[in-house]
Write a protein that holds these residues in place. Structure first.
Motif, PDB file in Angstrom:
ATOM      1  N   SER A  81      -6.833  -3.500  -2.141  1.00  0.00           N
ATOM      2  CA  SER A  81      -6.226  -3.749  -0.844  1.00  0.00           C
ATOM      3  C   SER A  81      -5.045  -4.703  -0.922  1.00  0.00           C
ATOM      4  CB  SER A  81      -7.268  -4.271   0.154  1.00  0.00           C
ATOM      5  OG  SER A  81      -7.750  -5.513  -0.287  1.00  0.00           O
ATOM      6  N   SER A  82      -4.942  -5.484  -1.998  1.00  0.00           N
ATOM      7  CA  SER A  82      -3.831  -6.417  -2.118  1.00  0.00           C
ATOM      8  C   SER A  82      -2.506  -5.685  -2.303  1.00  0.00           C
ATOM      9  CB  SER A  82      -4.070  -7.390  -3.274  1.00  0.00           C
ATOM     10  OG  SER A  82      -4.083  -6.695  -4.501  1.00  0.00           O
ATOM     11  N   THR A  83      -2.532  -4.403  -2.673  1.00  0.00           N
ATOM     12  CA  THR A  83      -1.298  -3.648  -2.837  1.00  0.00           C
ATOM     13  C   THR A  83      -0.749  -3.148  -1.506  1.00  0.00           C
ATOM     14  OG1 THR A  83      -2.452  -1.554  -3.186  1.00  0.00           O
ATOM     15  CG2 THR A  83      -1.960  -2.871  -5.144  1.00  0.00           C
ATOM     16  N   VAL A  84      -1.511  -3.290  -0.434  1.00  0.00           N
ATOM     17  CA  VAL A  84      -1.072  -2.854   0.882  1.00  0.00           C
ATOM     18  C   VAL A  84      -0.271  -3.981   1.518  1.00  0.00           C
ATOM     19  CG1 VAL A  84      -1.803  -2.059   3.154  1.00  0.00           C
ATOM     20  CG2 VAL A  84      -3.116  -1.415   1.138  1.00  0.00           C
ATOM     21  N   THR A  85       0.946  -3.672   1.918  1.00  0.00           N
ATOM     22  CA  THR A  85       1.801  -4.690   2.517  1.00  0.00           C
ATOM     23  C   THR A  85       1.670  -4.666   4.041  1.00  0.00           C
ATOM     24  OG1 THR A  85       3.706  -3.218   2.735  1.00  0.00           O
ATOM     25  CG2 THR A  85       3.466  -4.417   0.626  1.00  0.00           C
ATOM     26  N   TRP A  86       2.067  -5.767   4.642  1.00  0.00           N
ATOM     27  CA  TRP A  86       2.088  -5.825   6.112  1.00  0.00           C
ATOM     28  C   TRP A  86       3.084  -4.806   6.659  1.00  0.00           C
ATOM     29  CZ3 TRP A  86      -1.506  -7.686   9.015  1.00  0.00           C
ATOM     30  CH2 TRP A  86      -2.346  -8.678   8.507  1.00  0.00           C
ATOM     31  N   ARG A  87       4.151  -4.571   5.911  1.00  0.00           N
ATOM     32  CA  ARG A  87       5.151  -3.585   6.344  1.00  0.00           C
ATOM     33  C   ARG A  87       4.524  -2.182   6.417  1.00  0.00           C
ATOM     34  NH1 ARG A  87      11.326  -3.208   4.668  1.00  0.00           N
ATOM     35  NH2 ARG A  87      11.755  -1.162   5.547  1.00  0.00           N
ATOM     36  N   MET A  88       3.710  -1.833   5.396  1.00  0.00           N
ATOM     37  CA  MET A  88       3.022  -0.534   5.396  1.00  0.00           C
ATOM     38  C   MET A  88       2.086  -0.434   6.597  1.00  0.00           C
ATOM     39  SD  MET A  88       2.108  -0.342   1.319  1.00  0.00           S
ATOM     40  CE  MET A  88       0.945   0.981   1.488  1.00  0.00           C
ATOM     41  N   ALA A  89       1.336  -1.505   6.837  1.00  0.00           N
ATOM     42  CA  ALA A  89       0.391  -1.514   7.951  1.00  0.00           C
ATOM     43  C   ALA A  89       1.119  -1.426   9.282  1.00  0.00           C
ATOM     44  CB  ALA A  89      -0.471  -2.772   7.904  1.00  0.00           C
ATOM     45  N   ALA A  90       2.218  -2.150   9.414  1.00  0.00           N
ATOM     46  CA  ALA A  90       2.993  -2.114  10.655  1.00  0.00           C
ATOM     47  C   ALA A  90       3.598  -0.729  10.879  1.00  0.00           C
ATOM     48  CB  ALA A  90       4.094  -3.176  10.632  1.00  0.00           C
TER      49      ALA A  90
END
Length: 174
Positions: free
Chosen positions: A28-37
């Motif tokens: 999960s650390s590879t997931v960025t806030w930008r991806m989530a947004a």
């Protein structure tokens, strides 16, 4: 072939796309806030179309708040799933797979978004009864969608980190 490429079916991509459902906990650390947004904004777009259309139709027809919210929620799910399906059509997948992917990608996000934005609309005094020409109605709706975005983004980040939600359609967008 490594274990991660065996599970993804994409040896040339490895774990890059986050589709390894057997990934280690740190994945999960590879997931960025930008991806989530970005994933949340995608869901928010469909939800907003459905919410606005449902609120406009229900209010224009003089429906009760409950009937109007039910219509808005149904339309939010419809447009949320529709946007995902339209985005995946060029992948060449059949309708059954497109629907399956849309359900997997968007359901949790839309549920959270709908609970939050409709909850906000219900707690803003007079918002549901304000009418379509009222700044209160439109201001409350915009505020509700903003709050839904802010609440849903960290949830989507966590879901994507688990290889679920929008992670299941990520490879089809490349």
């Amino acid at each position: 072939m490594s274990e991660s490429t065996q599970h993804t079916g994409h040896p040339e991509h490895g774990e890059h796309h986050g589709h390894d459902h057997h990934a280690p906990m740190g994945h999960s650390s590879t997931v960025t806030w930008r991806m989530a947004a970005s994933a949340t904004l995608h869901c928010l777009t469909g939800c907003a179309i459905g919410e606005v259309l449902g609120m406009v139709i229900g209010t224009a027809l003089g429906w009760s708040n409950t009937a109007t919210i039910v219509l808005a929620v149904v339309l939010a799910f419809f447009f949320g799933y529709a946007l995902t399906i339209v985005g995946l059509r060029k992948s060449g997948l059949g309708w059954r797979e497109l629907v399956r992917l849309a359900l997997a990608a968007d359901t949790v996000s839309i549920i959270v978004m709908e609970i939050v934005d409709n909850g906000v609309m219900m707690v803003v005094p007079g918002a549901m009864d304000a009418g379509l020409t009222s700044g209160l109605f439109w201001g409350a709706l915009a505020f509700a969608l903003l709050v839904a975005f802010l609440v849903t983004t960290p949830i989507n980040k966590w879901i994507i980190g688990k290889g679920k939600g929008h992670a299941v359609v990520h490879a089809y967008h490349h």
